[in-house]
Design an enzyme around this catalytic site. Structure first.
Site, mmCIF file in Angstrom:
data_model
loop_
_atom_site.group_PDB
_atom_site.id
_atom_site.type_symbol
_atom_site.label_atom_id
_atom_site.label_comp_id
_atom_site.label_asym_id
_atom_site.label_seq_id
_atom_site.Cartn_x
_atom_site.Cartn_y
_atom_site.Cartn_z
ATOM 1 N N ASP A 26 0.963 -12.589 -16.721
ATOM 2 C CA ASP A 26 1.209 -12.627 -18.166
ATOM 3 C C ASP A 26 2.010 -11.390 -18.599
ATOM 4 O O ASP A 26 2.287 -10.507 -17.786
ATOM 5 C CB ASP A 26 -0.117 -12.768 -18.947
ATOM 6 C CG ASP A 26 -1.037 -11.554 -18.812
ATOM 7 O OD1 ASP A 26 -0.552 -10.422 -18.922
ATOM 8 O OD2 ASP A 26 -2.253 -11.750 -18.602
ATOM 9 N N HIS A 63 2.661 -9.787 -8.688
ATOM 10 C CA HIS A 63 2.656 -11.233 -8.447
ATOM 11 C C HIS A 63 3.664 -11.980 -9.315
ATOM 12 O O HIS A 63 3.545 -13.186 -9.511
ATOM 13 C CB HIS A 63 1.242 -11.796 -8.666
ATOM 14 C CG HIS A 63 0.241 -11.290 -7.649
ATOM 15 N ND1 HIS A 63 -1.117 -11.412 -7.794
ATOM 16 C CD2 HIS A 63 0.423 -10.657 -6.463
ATOM 17 C CE1 HIS A 63 -1.733 -10.877 -6.741
ATOM 18 N NE2 HIS A 63 -0.824 -10.398 -5.931
ATOM 19 N N ASN A 76 -15.506 -3.670 -14.740
ATOM 20 C CA ASN A 76 -15.635 -5.094 -14.452
ATOM 21 C C ASN A 76 -16.977 -5.569 -14.995
ATOM 22 O O ASN A 76 -17.891 -4.776 -15.158
ATOM 23 C CB ASN A 76 -15.546 -5.349 -12.934
ATOM 24 C CG ASN A 76 -15.163 -6.787 -12.591
ATOM 25 O OD1 ASN A 76 -15.800 -7.740 -13.051
ATOM 26 N ND2 ASN A 76 -14.122 -6.937 -11.787
HETATM 27 P P1 NAD Z 1 -9.660 -13.058 -10.344
HETATM 28 O O1 NAD Z 1 -9.611 -14.253 -11.217
HETATM 29 O O2 NAD Z 1 -9.795 -13.252 -8.892
HETATM 30 O O3 NAD Z 1 -10.881 -12.132 -10.788
HETATM 31 C C1 NAD Z 1 -11.124 -11.795 -12.119
HETATM 32 C C2 NAD Z 1 -12.063 -10.607 -12.169
HETATM 33 O O4 NAD Z 1 -12.193 -10.190 -13.515
HETATM 34 C C3 NAD Z 1 -13.480 -10.886 -11.655
HETATM 35 O O5 NAD Z 1 -13.882 -9.831 -10.816
HETATM 36 C C4 NAD Z 1 -14.333 -10.904 -12.935
HETATM 37 O O6 NAD Z 1 -15.638 -10.421 -12.711
HETATM 38 C C5 NAD Z 1 -13.551 -9.965 -13.823
HETATM 39 N N1 NAD Z 1 -13.705 -10.189 -15.261
HETATM 40 C C6 NAD Z 1 -13.819 -11.376 -15.920
HETATM 41 N N2 NAD Z 1 -13.853 -11.186 -17.232
HETATM 42 C C7 NAD Z 1 -13.771 -9.850 -17.444
HETATM 43 C C8 NAD Z 1 -13.753 -9.020 -18.606
HETATM 44 N N3 NAD Z 1 -13.817 -9.544 -19.842
HETATM 45 N N4 NAD Z 1 -13.646 -7.677 -18.438
HETATM 46 C C9 NAD Z 1 -13.580 -7.119 -17.196
HETATM 47 N N5 NAD Z 1 -13.591 -7.869 -16.074
HETATM 48 C C10 NAD Z 1 -13.685 -9.207 -16.188
HETATM 49 O O7 NAD Z 1 -8.403 -12.221 -10.707
HETATM 50 P P2 NAD Z 1 -7.479 -11.287 -9.836
HETATM 51 O O8 NAD Z 1 -8.323 -10.339 -9.062
HETATM 52 O O9 NAD Z 1 -6.474 -10.762 -10.769
HETATM 53 O O10 NAD Z 1 -6.720 -12.213 -8.767
HETATM 54 C C11 NAD Z 1 -6.323 -13.523 -9.025
HETATM 55 C C12 NAD Z 1 -4.849 -13.868 -9.043
HETATM 56 O O11 NAD Z 1 -4.768 -14.742 -10.136
HETATM 57 C C13 NAD Z 1 -3.856 -12.795 -9.373
HETATM 58 O O12 NAD Z 1 -2.971 -12.752 -8.336
HETATM 59 C C14 NAD Z 1 -3.088 -13.283 -10.616
HETATM 60 O O13 NAD Z 1 -1.711 -13.415 -10.345
HETATM 61 C C15 NAD Z 1 -3.605 -14.628 -10.915
HETATM 62 N N6 NAD Z 1 -4.015 -14.817 -12.315
HETATM 63 C C16 NAD Z 1 -3.336 -14.221 -13.343
HETATM 64 C C17 NAD Z 1 -3.767 -14.378 -14.650
HETATM 65 C C18 NAD Z 1 -3.008 -13.674 -15.751
HETATM 66 O O14 NAD Z 1 -1.845 -13.358 -15.595
HETATM 67 N N7 NAD Z 1 -3.646 -13.383 -16.884
HETATM 68 C C19 NAD Z 1 -4.871 -15.155 -14.924
HETATM 69 C C20 NAD Z 1 -5.543 -15.775 -13.861
HETATM 70 C C21 NAD Z 1 -5.096 -15.584 -12.557
#
Ligand code: NAD
Ligand code: ZN
Length: 233
Positions: free
Chosen positions: A99, A114, A203
């Protein structure tokens, strides 16, 4: 507040962010509870194979996500990190997010490991175009265009990864909202530790990074950073 003490006593910080930082802006994560995307599993659509098989379906999913991203607003975590950069404390943001919420919050130095959902790339000539609003038609170039993101099984962009490693060696790190299971991004906090730097983690739950963190702050990213913002004044 312990996170503020960590920030205040640092000579420079790099922030590593994952999907969790944007969860409070209404963008769902991939993993964790509420982590399911629409009716598809990311593993089924965010792959080169899926795109070869059915580019229209993959584009439809990305255009839906692009709309979601553009209608979302940066939250207090994005805003505080941008403010800390303005103050010279944060040196860069390394994000796994596709994003554009860090940029929209005012962050200047953002490394996208990414890729970006607001960009498309030509599969033939490599040209990249960026959109400033969601699109509803598949963009065309001399060849097929694809979302300019890194899919499962694809390597990370070399320059960005190199820069991320250098920053991890050089500065203290705050890790925000990443599950710590997607490599090689997940190894950056370990590189920081190995280089003698401190690591703080924010987290809602513990991750594989927690074991090496000097400080673990349990909480929602927007709420934890709102407290920091109050202390900055
Ligand atoms: P992930 O989805 O694997 O993990 C999300 C993490 O965030 C978890 O550990 C969870 O406990 C934590 N979390 C959830 N809500 C939270 C909050 N309000 N405050 C703090 N922590 C919170 O995400 P990742 O590790 O970024 O890896 C997943 C891949 O997914 C990335 O490569 C990314 O490119 C992609 N992705 C991107 C987006 C985005 O751009 N917003 C969204 C979803 C997935
Ligand atoms: Zn082209």
């Amino acid at each position: 507040m312990r996170l503020w003490e960590f920030i205040e006593s640092s000579d420079g910080i790099v922030v590593l962010t994952g999907a969790g930082i944007s969860a409070d802006s209404g963008i769902p994560t991939f993993r964790g509870k509420d982590g399911l995307w629409n009716k598809y599993r990311p593993e089924e659509l965010a792959t080169p194979e899926a795109f070869r098989k059915n580019p229209e379906l993959v584009w439809e999913w990305y255009m839906w996500r692009m709309k979601l991203v553009f209608s979302a607003k940066p939250n207090d975590a994005h805003k505080t990190i941008a403010k800390l950069e303005e103050l010279g404390i944060v040196k860069a943001v390394i994000t796994q997010n596709v994003d554009n919420l860090h940029e929209r919050a005012g962050s200047r130095k953002v490394i996208h490991l990414h890729g970006r959902i607001d960009e498309a790339r030509c599969e033939v000539c490599g040209k990249v175009v960026r959109f400033d609003e969601p699109i509803s038609e598949i963009p065309r170039c001399c060849g097929m265009m694809r979302p300019n993101v890194v899919w499962f099984g694809e390597p990370l962009p070399e320059k960005e990864l190199r820069e991320a490693i250098e920053l991890s060696e050089k500065f203290d790190m705050i890790v925000v909202g990443t599950s710590g299971v997607v490599q090689p991004a997940a190894s950056l906090p370990f590189i920081a530790k190995r280089s003698g730097r401190r690591v703080a983690e924010v987290n809602v739950e513990e991750t594989p990074i927690t074991a090496i963190a000097d400080l673990f702050v349990r909480g929602r990213a927007s709420e934890v950073f709102r407290e920091v913002l109050k202390l900055i004044g």
